[in-house]
Design a protein around this motif. Structure first.
Motif: not given
Length: 571
Positions: A469-474, A477, A501-503
């Protein structure tokens, strides 16, 4: 420990005060630098290995229960057991006279230790919170970090037995109904042995919850060995830096700085007392438990034989008068206050050693440190002497006051003499040992305030959620992206992977005080993406269509700028 250099290092003196480093935000630590997946995973790991500390705790509770039962009168229990070999009814009579029953003892031995061990098991979910926020980089050595992990976990599991042993004398003083009607020689002997059992149980439990076992880390010994004997030079250097970091807190402190007089401040005195008290658990407490068992055991033996005809041996008079407690408690507080100031007094007395200092660096070997830094060696030595002298002065004052009041008993005299001959020198040795490793903490504070050890990890476990979940935290990143950019070098593909990995992570430089997360959230809310193509780009609304898009006949083909890194790679 890293291997020593092949040539002697030049001496360093007159060093400037160490520079404090800013403390990093733990909620921005990237998942790759976190040891455990989550607190919940850490709890599950502790529950899976609880069988080992659980067995130790179960045995400890049985020992404490036996000491509680026999503590009413150990000698009487022993004599009754011998007599019961000929007539079992004598043992039943002894149990009844001491306030016990067969059914009560069977129930106690069958249920109480198991229930108490289950109580320690119920505290396991609290253990991850005690270590989750620890930063390995703030510890000077890998061994020190792993020791602290084991100590904190042990402290949580040992809360119930420590509280029970500490509360038992209070319950006797309050007159709660129990077989102990007073703190006679037998109960005091049982308390002494209980202290020894707690110390032994602490050591055994600490071995079963070591950091390598709980966190699946390499042992500190393996890291040190790799730092000395590793074949690959780069790996050997990395292991050596992980095993031990250079302490930036030099001694003696620079004149005129806050560290020079920190030992005489309330904070410094409390830190010194905490370090000496912790060292006393190793140096003084085992000897005190042994002396208590010896002195009170002999007293119980004499008391039992002198009153063998009494029907209730729990009613014997206490060997320690209330005057001893009334005098001893304030005197112990005064001695503790003096011991807390011992390092500060030692620093004042060692001022003439400053000019003899050859090297202010912190070496791992105490013999090396003492040779090149006579000031530190003198402070450590004087702290031990001052502490022992203050303890001896306190014992002498207590003995004089008891003699003047006429309240000195043979047991009190035996305890005072034993304390003066055995415990006082051990307290001095413990205080010196504490300052060998803790003097810099007293003067400067924690080592992590001034240095960061090179280690793969920066956090034990996330405070909230999991690593995934932390890896998805903007925000995480964004912080990692900024760190890669600040490090310099070519991190292009690492940043590409991070963005994919995301936006996308971007900042509008024209917006004053903007942060990555604020600008990104605002842009995404409006459906805008970063300006990759400039004027005329479909990504910025630069087309000729009614809403800024391209007309179907003018759609870019193979030269269209993709809207993500993934699209760029597909081309």
């Amino acid at each position: 420990m890293p291997s020593p250099p092949s040539h002697p290092l030049p001496p360093l003196t007159d060093l400037p005060p160490p520079r404090e480093l800013p403390r990093e935000e733990t909620h921005l630590v990237p998942p790759s630098e976190i040891i455990a997946e989550s607190k919940r995973a850490l709890t599950g790991r502790l529950l899976r290995i609880f069988w080992a500390p659980g067995l130790v705790l179960l045995g400890l509770w049985y020992v404490l229960l036996i000491l509680y039962v026999t503590g009413a009168s150990p000698t009487f229990w022993f004599l009754s057991g011998l007599a019961a070999l000929g007539d079992p009814m004598i043992l039943r009579s002894a149990m009844s006279s001491l306030g016990f029953s067969s059914s009560g003892l069977w129930t106690a031995f069958g249920l109480l230790p198991v229930a108490a061990t289950a109580l320690s098991l119920a505290l396991v979910p609290l253990a991850p919170s005690a270590i989750a926020g620890m930063d390995p980089r703030r510890y000077l050595s890998e061994a020190g970090f792993q020791r602290e992990i084991a100590t904190r976990l042990t402290a949580v599991l040992m809360i119930p037995p420590v509280l029970v042993v500490a509360a038992l004398p209070l319950s006797v003083a309050l007159g709660l109904p129990q077989p102990w009607n007073g703190l006679g020689a037998g109960p005091l002997m049982a308390l002494s042995l209980g202290l020894g059992a707690i110390l032994l149980g602490w050591v055994l439990v600490r071995r079963t919850v070591s950091a390598p076992r709980v966190l699946d880390l390499d042992t500190a010994e393996a890291v040190e060995l790799a730092g000395r004997l590793g074949r690959d030079l780069d790996e050997r250097s990395a292991a050596a830096q992980r095993a031990l970091a250079q302490d930036r807190r030099h001694l003696p402190p620079s004149p005129g700085t806050s560290a020079a007089s920190a030992a005489l401040t309330p904070r410094g005195a409390l830190l010194a007392l905490a370090h000496i008290a912790r060292a006393s658990l190793t140096w003084v407490a085992p000897a005190a438990a042994g002396l208590g068992w010896l002195v009170f055991g002999i007293t119980d033996l004499v008391t039992t034989f002198s009153g063998i005809t009494q029907s209730d041996l729990t009613q014997v008079s206490a060997p320690l008068q209330w005057q001893l407690v009334a005098l001893g408690a304030p005197m112990a507080v005064l001695v503790a206050f003096g011991v807390s100031l011992a390092p500060g007094l030692a620093i004042l007395a060692a001022q003439n050693q400053r000019r003899l200092v050859i090297d202010q660096r912190t070496y791992a070997s105490w013999a090396h440190r003492a040779r090149v830094n006579p000031w530190e060696a003198r402070v450590v030595s004087l702290t031990g002497w001052f502490s022992a002298g203050l303890a001896l002065l306190g014992l002498t004052a207590t003995a004089v006051l008891l003699a003047l009041l006429g309240a000195a008993t043979p047991v009190a005299w035996a305890g005072i003499v034993a304390g003066a001959l055995v415990l006082t020198p051990l307290l001095g040795a413990g205080a010196s040992a504490a300052m060998k490793s803790g003097l810099r903490d007293v003067l400067y504070g924690p080592a992590g305030t001034y240095m960061r050890r090179r280690t793969p990890y920066a956090l034990v476990a996330p405070d909230i959620g999991t690593r995934a979940q932390r890896a998805k935290d903007p925000a995480v990143r964004a912080a990692l992206r900024q760190r890669l950019q600040a490090e310099g070098g070519d991190h292009t593909w690492e940043i590409f992977d991070l963005d994919a990995a995301g936006e996308q992570l971007w900042v509008d430089d024209d917006e004053p005080g903007a942060r990555d997360t604020v600008v990104r959230a605002a842009d995404l809310a409006q459906g805008r993406l970063p300006d990759f193509g400039g004027d005329g780009s479909a990504l910025t609304g630069g087309g000729d269509g009614p809403r800024g898009e391209y007309r179907s006949e003018d759609l870019p083909g193979r030269h269209e700028i993709p809207d993500s890194v993934t699209g760029l790679r597909k081309r």
